[in-house]
Design a protein around this motif. Structure first.
Motif, mmCIF file in Angstrom:
data_model
loop_
_atom_site.group_PDB
_atom_site.id
_atom_site.type_symbol
_atom_site.label_atom_id
_atom_site.label_comp_id
_atom_site.label_asym_id
_atom_site.label_seq_id
_atom_site.Cartn_x
_atom_site.Cartn_y
_atom_site.Cartn_z
ATOM 1 N N LYS A 1 8.438 0.739 10.870
ATOM 2 C CA LYS A 1 8.013 2.135 10.963
ATOM 3 C C LYS A 1 7.914 2.713 9.560
ATOM 4 O O LYS A 1 8.753 2.453 8.697
ATOM 5 C CB LYS A 1 9.017 2.955 11.778
ATOM 6 N N TRP A 2 6.861 3.503 9.344
ATOM 7 C CA TRP A 2 6.692 4.201 8.076
ATOM 8 C C TRP A 2 6.834 5.695 8.307
ATOM 9 O O TRP A 2 6.480 6.204 9.383
ATOM 10 C CB TRP A 2 5.310 3.941 7.495
ATOM 11 N N ASN A 3 7.324 6.381 7.304
ATOM 12 C CA ASN A 3 7.321 7.845 7.304
ATOM 13 C C ASN A 3 6.307 8.306 6.259
ATOM 14 O O ASN A 3 6.464 8.019 5.069
ATOM 15 C CB ASN A 3 8.715 8.383 6.982
ATOM 16 N N ILE A 4 5.274 8.964 6.723
ATOM 17 C CA ILE A 4 4.223 9.422 5.816
ATOM 18 C C ILE A 4 4.025 10.927 5.970
ATOM 19 O O ILE A 4 4.506 11.541 6.925
ATOM 20 C CB ILE A 4 2.883 8.700 6.083
ATOM 21 N N THR A 5 3.303 11.500 5.036
ATOM 22 C CA THR A 5 2.891 12.896 5.137
ATOM 23 C C THR A 5 1.392 12.932 5.342
ATOM 24 O O THR A 5 0.631 12.470 4.485
ATOM 25 C CB THR A 5 3.247 13.678 3.857
ATOM 26 N N VAL B 1 -4.687 2.197 3.641
ATOM 27 C CA VAL B 1 -5.055 3.376 2.854
ATOM 28 C C VAL B 1 -3.865 4.167 2.332
ATOM 29 O O VAL B 1 -4.043 5.139 1.600
ATOM 30 C CB VAL B 1 -5.973 4.318 3.677
ATOM 31 N N THR B 2 -2.655 3.780 2.700
ATOM 32 C CA THR B 2 -1.476 4.493 2.200
ATOM 33 C C THR B 2 -0.280 3.552 2.224
ATOM 34 O O THR B 2 -0.424 2.347 2.465
ATOM 35 C CB THR B 2 -1.208 5.758 3.033
ATOM 36 N N ALA B 3 0.906 4.096 1.971
ATOM 37 C CA ALA B 3 2.121 3.288 1.956
ATOM 38 C C ALA B 3 3.262 4.095 2.536
ATOM 39 O O ALA B 3 3.158 5.314 2.732
ATOM 40 C CB ALA B 3 2.445 2.866 0.517
ATOM 41 N N PRO C 1 2.381 1.038 10.618
ATOM 42 C CA PRO C 1 1.323 0.757 9.644
ATOM 43 C C PRO C 1 0.083 0.116 10.240
ATOM 44 O O PRO C 1 -1.000 0.206 9.670
ATOM 45 C CB PRO C 1 1.999 -0.169 8.629
ATOM 46 N N ASP C 2 0.226 -0.519 11.412
ATOM 47 C CA ASP C 2 -0.923 -1.153 12.059
ATOM 48 C C ASP C 2 -1.684 -0.197 12.974
ATOM 49 O O ASP C 2 -2.633 -0.608 13.644
ATOM 50 C CB ASP C 2 -0.482 -2.380 12.872
ATOM 51 N N GLU C 3 -1.271 1.068 13.004
ATOM 52 C CA GLU C 3 -2.044 2.075 13.727
ATOM 53 C C GLU C 3 -3.272 2.448 12.908
ATOM 54 O O GLU C 3 -3.344 2.215 11.695
ATOM 55 C CB GLU C 3 -1.206 3.329 13.972
#
Length: 243
Positions: free
Chosen positions: A5-9, A84-86, A32-34
């Motif tokens: 799971k990633w936490n992004i803004t 496209v992000t991390a 991340p695979d979404e």
């Protein structure tokens, strides 16, 4: 889906009528695979029902979900978050450029559709149906020389990415010129006049940004270069006929 799971803004461009454009941020947990569209839909479903965006097919066929994702034109329905992000980073979502913003991520693409119609209205392609309905094996011999622009989904990504489109609101744009190239200008004086103009092929400065972002591999930049060749050939033929 990944177990990670990633936490992004998610930073989404907001613009409503009468309001100053701004960005709203949404901290969220994602896989991340979404796809990027999955995240935008989740914001709308659970965080803010006023976020306006466009989508339909979810598999890169309709072209409705085109957006700028971290500054690059993409179809959000096939763009993986991990590409496209991390983890812990910002994912910036903006509307396409060179179109009027209707609301938030939705732009008015009427100019593109009207110009595409102006090109195809002058077409004399003998096989207007999709190939699946009228396979090439059933075409008449005289039809075999035609090349049809079957892959363009009119998503507008090429126009958003095009530097020349920002210089003139009258520019036909890469998708329209690619359609004209597929139709061909030979024997079509009105189409020739339309594309051989200041806001036609000569407005293009060969940046090739349109080809770089095209999700359907139409390669509009190459088609524009070929269309220029067609125009020059027809103009030279015209000079010989006059002499």
């Amino acid at each position: 889906m990944s177990e990670t799971k990633w936490n992004i803004t998610l930073r989404i461009y907001r613009q409503k009528e009468g309001e100053v454009p701004h960005y709203d941020e949404y901290r969220m947990e994602v896989e991340p695979d979404e796809y990027v569209l999955d995240a935008v839909e989740r914001v709308w479903a659970f965080r803010d029902r006023t976020v306006c965006f466009r989508h339909a097919c979810h598999h890169s066929t309709c072209g409705a979900c085109g957006m700028r994702i971290n500054g690059v034109e993409k179809l959000s329905c096939i763009t993986y978050i991990r590409d496209v992000t991390a983890d812990g980073a910002v994912l910036k979502i903006e509307p396409l450029r060179n179109f009027p913003v209707v609301s938030d991520l939705v732009v008015d693409m009427g100019s593109l559709y009207a110009r595409m119609e102006s090109v195809h209205a002058q077409s004399v392609l003998p096989v207007p149906q999709a190939e699946i309905e009228n396979p090439p094996g059933q075409w008449d011999a005289e039809d075999e020389g035609y090349l049809r622009l079957v892959d363009c989904i009119e998503c507008g990504l090429c126009i958003s990415a095009c530097p020349s489109a920002a210089t003139s609101s009258g520019y036909l744009g890469p998708a329209v010129l690619a359609g004209a190239q597929a139709n061909g200008v030979k024997g079509r004086p009105e189409l020739l006049q339309l594309v051989d103009s200041e806001d036609g092929v000569w407005r293009c400065h060969s940046a090739f940004e349109c080809t770089a972002v095209c999700p359907s591999f139409v390669d509009p930049a190459r088609r524009i270069m070929d269309l220029r060749t067609q125009i020059v050939v027809e103009r030279i033929k015209g000079l010989f006929r006059k002499s």
